[in-house]
Design an enzyme around this catalytic site. Structure first.
Site, PDB file in Angstrom:
ATOM      1  N   VAL A  34      33.161  16.619   7.544  1.00 19.23           N
ATOM      2  CA  VAL A  34      34.221  15.781   6.976  1.00 19.23           C
ATOM      3  C   VAL A  34      34.457  16.268   5.546  1.00 19.23           C
ATOM      4  O   VAL A  34      33.678  15.981   4.650  1.00 19.23           O
ATOM      5  CB  VAL A  34      33.822  14.285   6.996  1.00 19.23           C
ATOM      6  CG1 VAL A  34      34.920  13.432   6.391  1.00 19.23           C
ATOM      7  CG2 VAL A  34      33.507  13.836   8.415  1.00 19.23           C
ATOM      8  N   ASP A  35      35.531  17.020   5.358  1.00 17.92           N
ATOM      9  CA  ASP A  35      35.834  17.544   4.029  1.00 17.92           C
ATOM     10  C   ASP A  35      36.452  16.451   3.160  1.00 17.92           C
ATOM     11  O   ASP A  35      36.674  15.325   3.604  1.00 17.92           O
ATOM     12  CB  ASP A  35      36.729  18.779   4.107  1.00 17.92           C
ATOM     13  CG  ASP A  35      38.080  18.507   4.746  1.00 17.92           C
ATOM     14  OD1 ASP A  35      38.520  17.338   4.780  1.00 17.92           O
ATOM     15  OD2 ASP A  35      38.708  19.466   5.212  1.00 17.92           O
ATOM     16  N   SER A  36      36.734  16.781   1.910  1.00 22.01           N
ATOM     17  CA  SER A  36      37.222  15.766   0.972  1.00 22.01           C
ATOM     18  C   SER A  36      38.562  15.177   1.404  1.00 22.01           C
ATOM     19  O   SER A  36      38.785  13.969   1.278  1.00 22.01           O
ATOM     20  CB  SER A  36      37.320  16.336  -0.442  1.00 22.01           C
ATOM     21  OG  SER A  36      38.177  17.452  -0.470  1.00 22.01           O
TER      22      SER A  36
END
Length: 83
Positions: A34-36
């Site tokens: 889960v990236d930013s």
């Protein structure tokens, strides 16, 4: 809290379709991929679903699903108490 976990799990599955592991309270966003940007999308969706506000200043501190679920649960309870 179970409902928050179910909704969060569903959103993570949509945002990171390549992640095949379990989503548990101890699951780390970074380890799940889960990236930013996806984290922001997740937070916005949870804010809408549970009628809470998650400040940007808190967002950086939320590293696991449990951190996020606990914050949403607390914010929801505080919102109910304020009414």
């Amino acid at each position: 809290m179970d409902n928050i976990l179910q909704v969060t799990t569903s959103l993570i599955r949509d945002l990171v379709p390549d992640y095949e592991g379990d989503v548990a309270l101890s699951s780390n966003f970074e380890e799940m991929g889960v990236d930013s940007l996806s984290r922001v999308d997740l937070v916005v969706a949870l804010e809408r679903e549970f009628q809470v506000t998650i400040p940007d200043s808190v967002l950086a501190e939320l590293r696991t699903v449990g951190d996020l679920a606990s914050f949403v649960d607390g914010a929801r309870a505080a919102g109910s108490a304020a009414q």
